[in-house]
Design an enzyme around this catalytic site. Structure first.
Site, short mmCIF file in Angstrom:
data_model
loop_
_atom_site.label_atom_id
_atom_site.label_comp_id
_atom_site.label_asym_id
_atom_site.label_seq_id
_atom_site.Cartn_x
_atom_site.Cartn_y
_atom_site.Cartn_z
N GLY A 144 129.53 -43.28 -41.03
CA GLY A 144 130.70 -43.86 -40.38
C GLY A 144 130.94 -45.31 -40.79
O GLY A 144 130.59 -45.73 -41.90
N SER A 145 131.45 -46.08 -39.86
CA SER A 145 131.97 -47.42 -40.19
C SER A 145 130.93 -48.43 -40.62
O SER A 145 131.29 -49.49 -41.13
CB SER A 145 132.74 -47.98 -38.98
OG SER A 145 133.88 -47.19 -38.71
N VAL A 146 129.65 -48.15 -40.42
CA VAL A 146 128.65 -49.13 -40.82
C VAL A 146 128.61 -49.35 -42.33
O VAL A 146 128.09 -50.36 -42.80
CB VAL A 146 127.23 -48.75 -40.33
CG1 VAL A 146 127.11 -48.92 -38.84
CG2 VAL A 146 126.86 -47.35 -40.75
N VAL A 147 129.18 -48.44 -43.12
CA VAL A 147 129.18 -48.64 -44.57
C VAL A 147 130.44 -49.36 -45.05
O VAL A 147 130.57 -49.62 -46.25
CB VAL A 147 129.03 -47.30 -45.33
CG1 VAL A 147 127.72 -46.62 -44.99
CG2 VAL A 147 130.20 -46.37 -45.06
N LYS A 148 131.33 -49.69 -44.15
CA LYS A 148 132.55 -50.38 -44.59
C LYS A 148 132.28 -51.70 -45.32
O LYS A 148 132.96 -52.02 -46.30
CB LYS A 148 133.48 -50.61 -43.40
CG LYS A 148 134.18 -49.34 -42.92
CD LYS A 148 135.03 -49.57 -41.69
CE LYS A 148 135.73 -48.28 -41.25
NZ LYS A 148 136.47 -48.43 -39.98
#
Length: 573
Positions: free
Chosen positions: A303-307
C-alpha cells in the site's frame, strides 16, 4: 582219549588272552592318542590361527565405541548476551528385561519418575522383548540422580544437552528451536545447524553382555563444541519492540503484527518482533501460527508506504522536482475500467503534499507521464522480488510483476503500493536507501564487524529530497502525527491495505503499516510496523501502527544514546 577228555582241554580252541588283548589295547590307545591330537590341534588353531578373529569377536561383545555429545554453540545478541544456550541434562533409559518385578522397587521407581505405577508397568510390558526403552528424556541432573540413587537394576542414565532460550517468546521466531535430540528445526537454529552443532567425540568403553558400562577405557576423539553465533539483534531493543507490539495487538484486538528495526548505517537488524508468538522453552499446546517469522517469510501488499520509493524513482528519472504541482481534482479518476479515489478532493498538490495527503490520484498522474517502467525498475534495484539473502529458512522473495503488456491501471497501482508484494524486512531494507544518501544496505541478521558500502540505487540528492518530504508527513496536523518522537525529527509514511482472500479483497479486513526513519538530521534507525486486521476503533496505519513506531523508536534512540535533533514545535506554542 579218556585222559584228554577229563582234563577239559579242547585241542581246537586257543587259550584266551594274549593276541586279542594286545589288539584291543593298540586300538584303544590309538583312539585316545587321536582324540588328544585333535584336541591339541584345535587348541593350536584357536590360539594361533583363529586368535585374531576370536579376539575381535570377544571385543565386539565387551568393548564399545560410544559417542560423546558435543556442546551446541551459543547464540548471543550483538553485546554477547545469551539468546540460546545448551544446558546439561540426563536422559534415563532402561533394559526392560533387567528391571525386577519387585513391586516395592517399581513403586519407588514410578514415584521418582513422576509416573503412575500402572503407566510404568504398561510401558515395561510393551517393551519386554527389547533391551532398550526411554524412561524420561532430558531431566535435570539433580532429578535424574534421585532416580539413579534408587539403584534399580536395568535403569541407566545418559548425559545429553538441552537448548534453553533466556528471552523466551520475545525472539522465538527469529531463533527457532531444536528438537529433543538438540537438532535445529526452525529459524536460525536450522539455518546454522552444521555450524552450531559441533562434532561429537568418541570414547572406548567396556560393557557387559547386557550393555551396562563396566569401565571407561580411553577417549578416541574429543568432542568439538559448536561455534558461537553473534546476531545483530540488540536484546534491549528486542524486548522493548516485542512488549510494545504485543500491547498494541491486544489493544486493537488484531490477528497479529510485526516490528522490524534496522541500523540505518549498516543494515543490521536491531530488533525483529512477531505476534502471535510462543514460548520455546515450553511448547505444550503450541499454535503452529506462532512459529512463523512473518517479518521474513510472509509477503504483503504494502500500500501507501511505498509511495516515497515510487516518488524517488520518478525524481531520479528526471522531469520532476519537489516543486512540481499536480491537480488531483476532483478526487477521483478513471483508468481503464477502474476508478481510483482519494479520501477527498485535495486540489493542487506539490510532491511533498502528495505524500502527506497520500494521494493516489497524484501518484497515478505522475507515473503515467513516463514511457519507461521507472517505478518497478527501482523496486527491483531495492530488492523487491528477490530473496534478501539473510540465510533465514523460507525467506520470501515477494513479487514485482514483469513489465509485459501492463495496462495503465496496473502501472498506476504499482505507484501507490498495489499489485506487488514485499516482506516487512524487504520494505525496511529498501528505506535504508532513503536514509543513507541513496545507498541500499543489504539486511543482516549477524553482527557486522566490517562496514558495508552498499549499492547506490538513487542519487544522494533524490534521497535527501524524499527524506525531507517524509519529514513533512510526520507533522502535528497530519495523519501520521502519532508517530512523532519527542525531541527527534521523524520521517515516515503510513499505509492501509485491504486484506485479500479467496474471493479477492475482503470487506472490513485491513492491515495498517508505518515505516519511519529517525532522526532526520542523521538517520540512525529505520523501522517498519504492521498491525494485521485491527478490530478497534480504527484500522488506519496512522492510528494503529504509527503509535507503536513512536514508542519503539523513542526508546531505541534513547538506549542507543542518539543525541536529539531539531524538535517539532506546534504552532500554538
Amino acid at each position: 582219549m579218556n585222559t584228554e577228555v577229563r582234563s577239559g582241554v579242547s585241542p581246537r580252541r586257543r587259550p584266551p588272552g594274549v593276541p586279542m588283548g594286545r589288539l584291543r589295547y593298540v586300538v584303544m590307545l590309538g583312539m585316545v592318542l587321536l582324540g588328544l591330537g585333535l584336541l591339541v590341534g584345535r587348541v593350536v588353531i584357536l590360539h594361533v590361527v583363529d586368535r585374531p578373529f576370536l579376539q575381535g569377536q570377544g571385543d565386539a561383545r565387551t568393548l564399545r565405541t560410544d559417542s560423546l555429545p558435543a556442546h551446541r554453540g551459543m547464540i548471543a545478541d550483538r553485546h554477547g548476551e545469551p539468546l540460546a544456550i545448551s544446558t546439561p541434562v540426563v536422559t534415563l533409559w532402561a533394559n526392560p528385561q533387567d528391571v525386577p518385578d519387585d513391586p516395592i522397587q517399581r513403586v519407588q521407581l514410578a514415584s521418582a519418575l513422576g509416573m503412575e505405577l500402572e503407566t510404568l508397568n504398561e510401558r515395561l510390558a510393551r517393551y519386554a522383548e527389547r533391551e532398550f526403552m526411554y524412561l524420561r528424556r532430558q531431566l535435570t541432573p539433580e532429578a535424574a540422580q534421585r532416580v539413579l540413587d534408587l539403584r534399580v537394576p536395568g535403569v541407566y542414565g545418559q548425559d545429553e544437552y538441552k537448548r534453553y532460550y533466556p528471552a523466551g517468546e520475545v525472539a522465538a521466531q527469529l531463533l527457532g528451536v531444536t528438537n529433543v535430540d538438540d537438532v535445529g528445526q526452525e529459524g536460525l537454529e536450522l539455518a546454522y545447524q552444521p555450524y552450531l552443532a559441533g562434532t561429537p567425540g568418541l570414547r572406548r568403553v567396556l560393557k557387559d553382555r547386557r550393555g551396562r558400562l563396566v569401565r571407561d577405557l580411553e577417549v578416541l576423539r574429543e568432542a568439538k563444541p559448536g561455534g558461537e553465533l553473534t546476531l545483530s539483534i540488540d536484546q534491549r531493543l528486542q524486548y522493548m519492540a516485542y512488549r510494545e507490539l504485543k500491547a498494541a495487538v491486544a489493544e486493537q484486538d488484531a490477528d497479529g503484527g510485526v516490528v522490524v528495526m534496522l541500523d540505518a548505517r549498516t543494515g543490521e537488524v536491531l530488533a525483529m518482533a512477531n505476534q502471535p508468538s510462543y514460548n520455546p522453552n515450553n511448547r505444550a499446546g503450541l499454535d503452529p501460527q506462532g512459529l512463523r517469522n512473518r517479518v521474513i517469510v510472509d509477503p504483503y501488499e504494502p500500500g501507501s508506504v511505498v509511495k516515497p520509493l515510487a516518488m524517488a524513482a520518478m525524481l531520479d528519472a528526471g522531469d520532476l522536482s519537489p516543486s512540481t504541482v499536480v491537480d488531483t481534482s476532483p478526487g477521483w479518476m478513471r483508468i481503464d475500467r477502474f476508478t481510483i479515489r482519494d479520501i477527498r478532493n485535495y486540489g493542487e498538490l506539490d510532491l511533498a503534499g502528495i505524500l502527506e495527503k497520500s494521494s493516489n490520484i497524484g501518484m497515478s498522474k505522475l507515473v503515467l507521464r513516463y514511457d519507461e517502467p521507472v517505478v518497478p525498475q527501482l523496486y527491483r534495484r531495492l530488492g523487491f522480488g528477490q530473496a534478501p539473502g539473510t540465510g533465514f529458512p523460507g525467506e520470501a522473495t515477494g513479487e514485482v510483476p514483469a513489465p509485459v503488456r501492463w495496462s495503465s491501471s496496473q502501472w498506476a497501482a504499482l505507484s501507490y503500493g498495489y499489485g506487488l508484494s514485499v516482506t516487512p524486512l524487504q520494505l525496511a531494507s529498501a528505506f535504508t536507501a532513503i536514509a543513507n544518501q541513496g545507498r541500499l544496505l543489504p539486511p543482516s541478521l549477524l553482527r557486522l564487524d566490517e562496514p558495508v558500502t552498499g549499492e547506490q540505487v538513487i542519487s544522494p540528492e533524490v534521497a535527501r529530497q524524499v527524506l525531507e518530504m517524509m519529514d513533512k508527513v510526520v507533522e502535528p496536523d497530519t495523519g501520521a502525527r502519532r508517530a512523532e518522537v519527542p525531541g527527534y525529527r521523524v520521517a515516515g509514511k503510513t499505509g492501509t491495505v485491504r486484506k485479500t482472500g479467496a474471493g479477492g479483497y475482503q470487506e472490513n479486513a485491513y492491515r495498517g503499516f508505518f515505516v519511519g526513519i529517525a532522526p532526520v538530521s542523521n538517520p540512525r534507525i529505520v523501522a517498519v510496523v504492521m498491525i494485521d486486521h485491527p478490530r478497534g476503533d480504527s484500522y488506519y496505519g496512522g492510528a494503529v501502527a504509527a503509535p507503536v513506531f513512536s514508542r519503539v523508536a523513542g526508546s531505541a534512540l534513547r538506549l542507543l544514546d542518539v543525541p536529539p535533533d531539531q524538535r517539532h514545535v506546534p504552532e500554538d506554542e
